[in-house]
Design an enzyme around this catalytic site. Structure first.
Site, short mmCIF file in Angstrom:
data_model
loop_
_atom_site.label_atom_id
_atom_site.label_comp_id
_atom_site.label_asym_id
_atom_site.label_seq_id
_atom_site.Cartn_x
_atom_site.Cartn_y
_atom_site.Cartn_z
CG ASP A 1 40.51 -18.49 28.23
OD1 ASP A 1 39.77 -17.96 27.39
OD2 ASP A 1 40.25 -19.59 28.76
NE ARG B 1 43.11 -18.68 31.79
CZ ARG B 1 42.13 -18.25 32.55
NH1 ARG B 1 42.40 -17.75 33.74
NH2 ARG B 1 40.88 -18.32 32.16
NE ARG C 1 37.96 -11.27 30.32
CZ ARG C 1 37.04 -12.23 30.23
NH1 ARG C 1 35.97 -12.22 31.04
NH2 ARG C 1 37.16 -13.18 29.32
CE LYS D 1 38.10 -14.45 25.62
NZ LYS D 1 38.77 -15.53 26.36
CG HIS D 2 32.71 -13.68 25.62
ND1 HIS D 2 33.40 -12.57 26.12
CD2 HIS D 2 33.33 -14.76 26.13
CE1 HIS D 2 34.37 -12.98 26.91
NE2 HIS D 2 34.37 -14.31 26.95
CG HIS E 1 32.70 -17.55 34.81
ND1 HIS E 1 32.89 -16.40 34.09
CD2 HIS E 1 33.66 -18.42 34.40
CE1 HIS E 1 33.92 -16.56 33.28
NE2 HIS E 1 34.40 -17.77 33.45
CG ASP F 1 32.59 -18.66 27.59
OD1 ASP F 1 33.61 -19.24 28.00
OD2 ASP F 1 32.31 -17.48 27.88
#
Length: 334
Positions: free
Chosen positions: A73, A81, A142, A172-173, A185, A258
């Site tokens: 990601d 990352r 984002r 996404k998403h 999450h 996801d």
């Protein structure tokens, strides 16, 4: 390919640490797992990441006879990352704020070239959600913004940037996470809109990305009760993943879930059962990004379901063919 090998191509697992744990390697060999996801805790530097990717490819080629998708990601901005010795581009909203649509192309191309250079061949970006709910706790910056047409225009450029640099990307998403006030999450969101209303906002960037040839699209763990009546999120809904994404929007690429360890799935449906249902609903590749016990449980559950005849053989074959065709194009070995 036998059924265990086919299932392994449709699963993505992750592991802790900067080297491959022996227990994870054994799980890959046992269930022929064909793909890996990397997080910030897997990465110390670009040279270390290159070595790790080479080791992952060696492990998965040895276990499956196929190249691995190595996913990450690397959206830029707040979802980054790569280590500090890498070029981490700004996030989507910052890119959009420049007023230059071409900056989305440049950021995607820079990211893709850098990933390709260390052996990562699949970026789980760009985010195509329209940030229409200002209380959204998980999308926010984002997103390219709250104007669907503008998001669609920037999406086209990002898709083109990844394609030109030779790294597979993923929108996404689906069908949209921008109008929620719950983080998947942590909980299960609901967007109570009819399809016609989604068409006016949420689906516009996905349509643009599909028209631009985006190779993969990721589902959301969100309920859409006016579309899917069975009280399951998009990830587990054949109506959304087959009828709307493939049928109505004409998408022919890879569909991804996801992460199935998120509380939206784990607490409400169970990770292993959710994985089986998502695969039956038409998701090509399902992520169980962490927790080796849940990974083992999920792989065993899918294999047991297959042995009971719960998967349509034609659907399974078509899904695996899509994955292997994408790997032939993108899972480079240089």
């Amino acid at each position: 390919m036998d059924i265990r090998e086919k299932i392994g191509q449709r699963l993505v697992f992750g592991f802790p640490g900067t080297t491959i744990p022996a227990e994870f390697a054994a799980l890959v060999r046992e269930y022929k797992i064909g793909n890996v996801i990397l997080f910030r805790y897997n990465i110390e530097s670009l040279p270390q990441l290159a070595r790790l990717c080479a080791d992952i490819q060696k492990l998965i080629r040895g276990a499956t006879g196929r190249d691995a998708f190595i996913t990450i990601d690397q959206e830029g901005g707040m979802v980054t990352r790569l280590a500090p010795d890498a070029v981490n581009v700004p996030g989507n909203m910052a890119i959009a704020a420049t007023g230059r649509i071409g900056d989305a192309y440049t950021a995607a191309a820079i990211t893709a070239r850098q990933l390709r250079g260390v052996g990562v061949n699949f970026n789980l970006a760009p985010v195509l959600d329209v940030n229409s709910n200002r209380r959204n706790p998980v999308i926010g910056v984002r997103s390219f913004g709250d104007d669907a047409a503008r998001v669609a225009a920037l999406a086209r450029e990002a898709v083109r940037g990844y394609a030109d640099a030779g790294v597979i990307c993923c929108g996404k998403h689906f069908p949209g996470h921008g109008d929620t006030a719950v983080d998947s999450h942590l909980g299960l969101s609901c967007i109570d809109k009819p399809l016609a209303e989604l068409e006016e906002t949420e689906l516009l960037p996905f349509r643009a990305a599909i028209e631009s040839g985006i190779p993969a699209i990721m589902s959301s763990h969100i309920l859409f009760p006016q579309i899917e009546k069975e009280n399951v999120p998009a990830t587990m809904s054949a109506t959304i993943m087959r009828d709307i994404l493939r049928g109505r929007l004409g998408f022919n690429g890879l569909t991804l879930s996801d992460c199935m360890v998120m509380d939206a799935i784990r607490k409400h449906y169970g990770t292993a059962d959710g994985v089986v249902t998502a695969l039956r609903a038409g998701v090509d590749i399902v992520f169980v990004s962490s927790d080796i016990d849940l990974q083992r449980e999920s792989a065993a559950a899918v294999l047991a379901a297959a042995e009971r005849g719960e998967f349509d053989e034609t659907d399974m074959a078509e899904s695996v063919d899509r994955i292997l065709s994408a790997k032939a194009k993108y899972a480079f070995t240089d």
